[in-house]
Design a protein around this motif. Structure first.
Motif, mmCIF file in Angstrom:
data_model
loop_
_atom_site.group_PDB
_atom_site.id
_atom_site.type_symbol
_atom_site.label_atom_id
_atom_site.label_comp_id
_atom_site.label_asym_id
_atom_site.label_seq_id
_atom_site.Cartn_x
_atom_site.Cartn_y
_atom_site.Cartn_z
ATOM 1 N N GLU A 145 -4.622 -10.217 -2.128
ATOM 2 C CA GLU A 145 -3.227 -10.495 -2.480
ATOM 3 C C GLU A 145 -3.145 -11.644 -3.488
ATOM 4 O O GLU A 145 -2.450 -11.543 -4.508
ATOM 5 N N GLU A 146 -3.867 -12.740 -3.218
ATOM 6 C CA GLU A 146 -3.812 -13.921 -4.081
ATOM 7 C C GLU A 146 -4.366 -13.625 -5.477
ATOM 8 O O GLU A 146 -3.804 -14.064 -6.485
ATOM 9 N N LEU A 147 -5.474 -12.887 -5.541
ATOM 10 C CA LEU A 147 -6.177 -12.705 -6.809
ATOM 11 C C LEU A 147 -5.519 -11.700 -7.747
ATOM 12 O O LEU A 147 -5.977 -11.504 -8.869
ATOM 13 N N ARG A 148 -4.446 -11.089 -7.304
ATOM 14 C CA ARG A 148 -3.687 -10.208 -8.212
ATOM 15 C C ARG A 148 -3.127 -11.012 -9.382
ATOM 16 O O ARG A 148 -2.859 -10.474 -10.449
ATOM 17 N N TYR A 149 -2.942 -12.309 -9.163
ATOM 18 C CA TYR A 149 -2.352 -13.175 -10.177
ATOM 19 C C TYR A 149 -3.397 -14.030 -10.894
ATOM 20 O O TYR A 149 -3.057 -14.916 -11.667
ATOM 21 N N TYR A 150 -4.661 -13.774 -10.631
ATOM 22 C CA TYR A 150 -5.739 -14.544 -11.265
ATOM 23 C C TYR A 150 -5.971 -14.050 -12.688
ATOM 24 O O TYR A 150 -6.108 -12.847 -12.931
ATOM 25 N N LYS A 151 -6.003 -14.979 -13.626
ATOM 26 C CA LYS A 151 -6.179 -14.611 -15.024
ATOM 27 C C LYS A 151 -7.658 -14.693 -15.390
ATOM 28 O O LYS A 151 -8.156 -15.690 -15.887
ATOM 29 N N GLY A 152 -8.357 -13.623 -15.134
ATOM 30 C CA GLY A 152 -9.786 -13.559 -15.397
ATOM 31 C C GLY A 152 -10.370 -12.329 -14.750
ATOM 32 O O GLY A 152 -9.710 -11.647 -13.952
ATOM 33 N N ASN A 153 -11.605 -12.008 -15.087
ATOM 34 C CA ASN A 153 -12.274 -10.851 -14.504
ATOM 35 C C ASN A 153 -12.867 -11.207 -13.152
ATOM 36 O O ASN A 153 -13.551 -12.224 -13.017
ATOM 37 N N VAL A 154 -12.613 -10.362 -12.167
ATOM 38 C CA VAL A 154 -13.063 -10.629 -10.801
ATOM 39 C C VAL A 154 -13.950 -9.492 -10.306
ATOM 40 O O VAL A 154 -13.591 -8.309 -10.432
ATOM 41 N N LEU A 155 -15.086 -9.855 -9.746
ATOM 42 C CA LEU A 155 -15.926 -8.903 -9.009
ATOM 43 C C LEU A 155 -15.774 -9.240 -7.541
ATOM 44 O O LEU A 155 -16.076 -10.359 -7.123
ATOM 45 N N PHE A 156 -15.295 -8.286 -6.771
ATOM 46 C CA PHE A 156 -14.944 -8.530 -5.366
ATOM 47 C C PHE A 156 -15.856 -7.685 -4.479
ATOM 48 O O PHE A 156 -15.789 -6.452 -4.505
ATOM 49 N N ILE A 157 -16.697 -8.338 -3.694
ATOM 50 C CA ILE A 157 -17.606 -7.635 -2.788
ATOM 51 C C ILE A 157 -17.166 -7.912 -1.355
ATOM 52 O O ILE A 157 -17.235 -9.047 -0.876
ATOM 53 N N LYS A 158 -16.707 -6.874 -0.681
ATOM 54 C CA LYS A 158 -16.103 -7.036 0.640
ATOM 55 C C LYS A 158 -17.097 -7.411 1.738
ATOM 56 O O LYS A 158 -16.719 -7.981 2.752
ATOM 57 N N GLY A 159 -18.348 -7.040 1.557
ATOM 58 C CA GLY A 159 -19.338 -7.331 2.594
ATOM 59 C C GLY A 159 -19.237 -6.385 3.777
ATOM 60 O O GLY A 159 -19.562 -6.755 4.910
ATOM 61 N N LYS A 160 -18.806 -5.146 3.518
ATOM 62 C CA LYS A 160 -18.716 -4.119 4.559
ATOM 63 C C LYS A 160 -19.846 -3.116 4.345
ATOM 64 O O LYS A 160 -19.816 -2.321 3.414
ATOM 65 N N ILE A 161 -20.845 -3.154 5.220
ATOM 66 C CA ILE A 161 -21.986 -2.250 5.094
ATOM 67 C C ILE A 161 -21.599 -0.886 5.653
ATOM 68 O O ILE A 161 -21.371 -0.726 6.853
ATOM 69 N N GLU A 162 -21.514 0.097 4.788
ATOM 70 C CA GLU A 162 -21.117 1.456 5.167
ATOM 71 C C GLU A 162 -22.156 2.455 4.672
ATOM 72 O O GLU A 162 -23.109 2.084 3.974
ATOM 73 N N SER A 163 -21.987 3.708 5.020
ATOM 74 C CA SER A 163 -22.990 4.733 4.700
ATOM 75 C C SER A 163 -23.138 4.955 3.202
ATOM 76 O O SER A 163 -24.222 5.279 2.717
#
Length: 275
Positions: A145-163
């Motif tokens: 929610e917060e980073l929607r307003y961030y002025k820059g490129n974001v790489l977001f890694i959730k840390g959810k290990i899935e199949s």
């Protein structure tokens, strides 16, 4: 109370580990054991080493008890190896350095699976989530929610290990559910700075890659709270609690030095002479 409540389960696990180790020593002719923080992985007839960065275990008002209990368990091993620098310029602080408990402690220097790569910066910010639920999800939702307003490129890694690995693009964000170790090494290297929990493994990785960071410790985890405050006090990285964090705080990163990698000379022949 939680420590006392979990004690029977811990003792059961230790007993199970010891039984397994006894069988392995007998059938596989084991000449040495290195235990990565597993209390029951040792044998009285085989040289055994315990690896931990926590000689002192922080648990609030009961720190004295949890630390004494931990040191008593460690004393059953021939040696204790601490992945940190010896001396005052270190990463673990009071966790890994106890003045009156060094007669069989050896310092390895910080350990990391990563290498610093000479590659171009691609992302302004890397968000690297980890840790237990439900706190991981709470932080994920707040940051998305917060980073929607961030002025820059974001790489977001959730840390959810899935199949299967999943990737999506949302505005200025590239979002993954998880990354492999190789992918993560590249991702950290090609990011300007990292927002993450203040776990010790993460701190060692960031130190190796000489990155700037912003820490949000997991609520209720005394170790992470201590490490975040340590990095703040030393001018390495700013931090905030999960509830207090807001987007404007990220600008504080510019006022901090970030991590600097320090070489650590380790005599492996001498280290492994125990075996």
């Amino acid at each position: 109370m939680k420590l006392l409540k979990d004690l029977p389960r811990f003792l059961k696990i230790i007993k199970k580990e010891k039984k397994l180790i006894e069988a392995l020593v007998e059938t596989e002719h084991i000449s040495g054991i290195i235990s990565d923080n597993r209390f029951g992985v040792s044998h009285k007839e085989v040289p055994s080493v315990f690896i931990t960065h926590q000689l002192r275990v922080l648990s609030g008002l009961t720190t004295w008890f949890s630390s004494k209990l931990h040191l008593k368990i460690i004393s059953k091993f021939n040696e204790c190896w601490v992945p940190d620098h010896l001396g005052t310029k270190n990463l673990s602080g009071d966790l890994g350095h106890v003045d009156d408990y060094q007669h069989f402690v050896k310092y390895l220097g910080p350990l990391s699976r990563f290498k610093k790569l000479d590659i171009k910066i691609k992302y302004n910010l890397l968000v690297l989530l980890s840790g237990p639920e439900p706190q991981r999800t709470f932080l994920e939702n707040k940051l998305l929610e917060e980073l929607r307003y961030y002025k820059g490129n974001v790489l977001f890694i959730k840390g959810k290990i899935e199949s299967q690995q999943q990737k999506e693009i949302s505005g200025n964000m590239v979002i993954y559910n998880f990354m492999t170790s190789t992918e993560l090494e590249v991702a950290i290297n090609e990011s300007d700075f990292v927002l993450s929990r203040s776990g010790y493994t993460t701190i060692m990785d960031l130190a190796k890659l000489e990155k700037k960071a912003f820490f949000i410790p997991t609520p209720g985890q005394f170790e992470q709270e201590y490490l975040a405050k340590k990095m703040l006090a030393e001018g390495i990285a700013p931090c905030a609690t999960q509830n207090e964090f807001n987007l404007k705080m990220l600008s504080n990163v510019e006022n901090f030095s970030g991590f600097i990698s320090r070489e650590y000379q380790l005599n492996y022949k001498k280290l492994f002479s125990l075996f």
